[in-house]
Design an enzyme around this catalytic site. Structure first.
Site, PDB file in Angstrom:
ATOM      1  N   ASP A 132      -8.193   0.525   7.024  1.00 27.06           N
ATOM      2  CA  ASP A 132      -8.055  -0.461   8.092  1.00 27.06           C
ATOM      3  C   ASP A 132      -6.583  -0.614   8.448  1.00 27.06           C
ATOM      4  O   ASP A 132      -6.206  -1.533   9.147  1.00 27.06           O
ATOM      5  CB  ASP A 132      -8.710  -1.790   7.721  1.00 27.06           C
ATOM      6  CG  ASP A 132      -8.589  -2.088   6.262  1.00 27.06           C
ATOM      7  OD1 ASP A 132      -7.518  -1.803   5.699  1.00 27.06           O
ATOM      8  OD2 ASP A 132      -9.559  -2.607   5.684  1.00 27.06           O
ATOM      9  N   LYS A 186       0.825  -1.212   0.000  1.00 31.45           N
ATOM     10  CA  LYS A 186       0.000   0.000   0.000  1.00 31.45           C
ATOM     11  C   LYS A 186       0.858   1.260   0.000  1.00 31.45           C
ATOM     12  O   LYS A 186       0.375   2.334  -0.350  1.00 31.45           O
ATOM     13  CB  LYS A 186      -0.937  -0.002   1.208  1.00 31.45           C
ATOM     14  CG  LYS A 186      -2.010  -1.072   1.121  1.00 31.45           C
ATOM     15  CD  LYS A 186      -3.374  -0.483   0.906  1.00 31.45           C
ATOM     16  CE  LYS A 186      -4.311  -1.497   0.286  1.00 31.45           C
ATOM     17  NZ  LYS A 186      -5.617  -0.970  -0.038  1.00 31.45           N
TER      18      LYS A 186
HETATM   19  C1  LIG Z   1      -2.024  -6.257   3.311  1.00 33.99           C
HETATM   20  C2  LIG Z   1      -3.167  -6.044   2.401  1.00 33.99           C
HETATM   21  N1  LIG Z   1      -3.399  -6.935   1.434  1.00 33.99           N
HETATM   22  C3  LIG Z   1      -4.420  -6.785   0.575  1.00 33.99           C
HETATM   23  C4  LIG Z   1      -5.284  -5.717   0.690  1.00 33.99           C
HETATM   24  C5  LIG Z   1      -6.444  -5.625  -0.268  1.00 33.99           C
HETATM   25  O1  LIG Z   1      -6.375  -4.542  -1.118  1.00 33.99           O
HETATM   26  P1  LIG Z   1      -7.705  -3.988  -1.788  1.00 33.99           P
HETATM   27  O2  LIG Z   1      -8.548  -3.394  -0.706  1.00 33.99           O
HETATM   28  O3  LIG Z   1      -7.204  -2.992  -2.765  1.00 33.99           O
HETATM   29  O4  LIG Z   1      -8.399  -5.132  -2.412  1.00 33.99           O
HETATM   30  C6  LIG Z   1      -5.091  -4.761   1.687  1.00 33.99           C
HETATM   31  C7  LIG Z   1      -5.990  -3.613   1.832  1.00 33.99           C
HETATM   32  O5  LIG Z   1      -5.927  -2.857   2.777  1.00 33.99           O
HETATM   33  C8  LIG Z   1      -4.004  -4.924   2.565  1.00 33.99           C
HETATM   34  O6  LIG Z   1      -3.748  -4.040   3.536  1.00 33.99           O
END
Ligand SMILES: Cc1ncc(COP(=O)(O)O)c(C=O)c1O
Length: 394
Positions: free
Chosen positions: A128, A80
């Site tokens: 989150d 992210k």
């Molecule tokens: C560690 C991690 N993996 C995957 C995701 C999923 O990403 P998305 O919400 O773009 O599907 C998030 C989203 O916050 C995340 O923090």
């Protein structure tokens, strides 16, 4: 060896996507190219590792497992880092261009030449954890104030990490989707700028920039892998990660791009619901999943438009697979590297292991001894307390 994965209750939906325009137009090749040029200039940029888990692949009966470990990304702990901070820069660039009446460059913002002006633009988001950490870090890097909204289940460790980058944190008494709504409402009331990783009708540029930023990770993968993998397992919250990766892989490899498998927690499976309904569909979250980053009940409209055209398989998996997978990565089979992964990072691998325990499901998904599977280890240990608990549950 994989006893805890045998008989796991997976919800599976086989989709029949038809490549259309969205895969090339929602995030264009130019958007990915621009984010690559920009982000590679940031202090601390370094490619993250793409590990081969050879012993695990042979134990599972596939030819290869390639795990892109986003834990080290910019010292923020997750992929992210590439999205929120990049979208923050682009919002500041657009807004300062409008306010100053001339084309403002990313260089001017990055080098602090417009710091006094940037300080008047407040950036806001719900999160989150990981998106907010990226936005807070980016806002600090570019000199803009930042306000982050979190829901009641976001761990204190994650809140503290965002506050450490100077963000003002507001905790609300609802779930993730409620925190998104509150952030929007407060931003409207105060003239702040929402930098969200999810899109909704009438709001698309920041999430497009966020997803373009994720493309840096895919470029690193396609620069490293000589041949396309056969499958990519992508965990999803709102779907931004999965859609950005799917679009970038299809733009790079065309028809030879890997088969896209979307994996969600069964407690927040809005994309499998969307796939079944044939349109973006929300679900109510009754119980929070341990996979905090994936706890989203409303899909991103833009992400859905890409996944609708690209994803072949959707899986929803139980929380019970997370602990065993975190531990398997941390204490790997002989010969494989040890990897420190967070709760949301392991969903793709957990689903792959569970599918390989079920011959009929593996066959339905075209997984066999020739398969090369790409996984995105989307976070490292972003909350050490939670991972310490998981590691202690032997
Ligand atoms: C560690 C991690 N993996 C995957 C995701 C999923 O990403 P998305 O919400 O773009 O599907 C998030 C989203 O916050 C995340 O923090």
């Amino acid at each position: 060896m994989f006893d805890q994965f045998k008989g796991a209750k997976l919800d599976y939906f086989a989709a029949e996507p038809k490549f259309g325009a969205a895969v090339a137009t929602v995030i264009r090749a130019d958007d990915f190219a621009d984010s690559n040029i920009e982000i590679r200039q940031w202090a601390g940029y370094a490619e993250t590792p793409l590990h081969s888990l050879t012993a695990l692949a042979s134990a599972l009966g596939v030819a290869g497992i390639h795990y892109k470990d986003e834990g080290p990304r910019f010292g923020l702990g997750s992929f992210k880092a590439l999205g929120g901070a990049y979208a923050a820069l682009r919002i500041l660039q657009r807004e300062l261009t409008a306010r100053l009446g001339r084309d403002v460059t990313a260089d001017e913002i990055r080098n602090g030449a417009l710091a006094a002006e940037a300080a008047k633009i407040t950036l806001v988001s719900a999160t989150d954890g990981n998106h907010g950490r990226s936005l807070a870090w980016g806002a600090q890097m570019f000199g803009a104030p930042c306000r982050i909204y979190i829901h009641k289940e976001v761990s204190q460790g994650r809140a503290d990490a965002m506050a450490a980058y100077g963000a003002h944190i507001t905790r609300i008494d609802g779930d993730y989707d409620a925190s998104v709504a509150t952030a929007r409402r407060d931003a409207d009331a105060n003239g702040w700028f929402v930098v969200s990783d999810t899109s909704w009708p009438g709001y698309s540029q920041p999430p497009r920039d966020v997803m373009a930023g994720y493309g840096v990770m895919v470029r690193e993968i396609t620069d490293t892998m000589a041949k396309p993998p056969s499958h990519v397992f992508l965990q999803a919250g709102v779907g931004g990660l999965a859609a950005a990766v799917a679009a970038a892989l299809v733009q790079h490899w065309g028809d030879a791009a890997p088969r896209v498998v979307v994996v969600e927690p069964d407690r927040a499976a809005c994309l499998i619901a969307s796939a079944r309904a044939g349109k973006a569909t929300g679900v109510a979250i009754a119980d929070e999943t341990i996979m905090a980053g994936l706890s989203c009940g409303e899909p991103s409209e833009m992400a859905w438009s890409i996944l609708h055209e690209t994803a072949r398989d959707y899986l929803a998996m139980p929380d019970s697979l997370v602990g065993p997978t975190v531990r398997l990565l941390a204490r790997p089979l002989a010969g494989d590297p040890a990897i420190a992964a967070g709760e949301s990072a392991v969903a793709g691998l957990a689903a792959l292991i569970a599918v390989m325990q079920d011959a009929a499901m593996a066959k339905a998904m075209g997984l066999d001894a020739a398969s090369e599977v790409l996984l995105i280890g989307s976070e490292g240990v972003t909350d050490p307390e939670i991972i310490a608990q998981i590691m202690a549950e032997a």
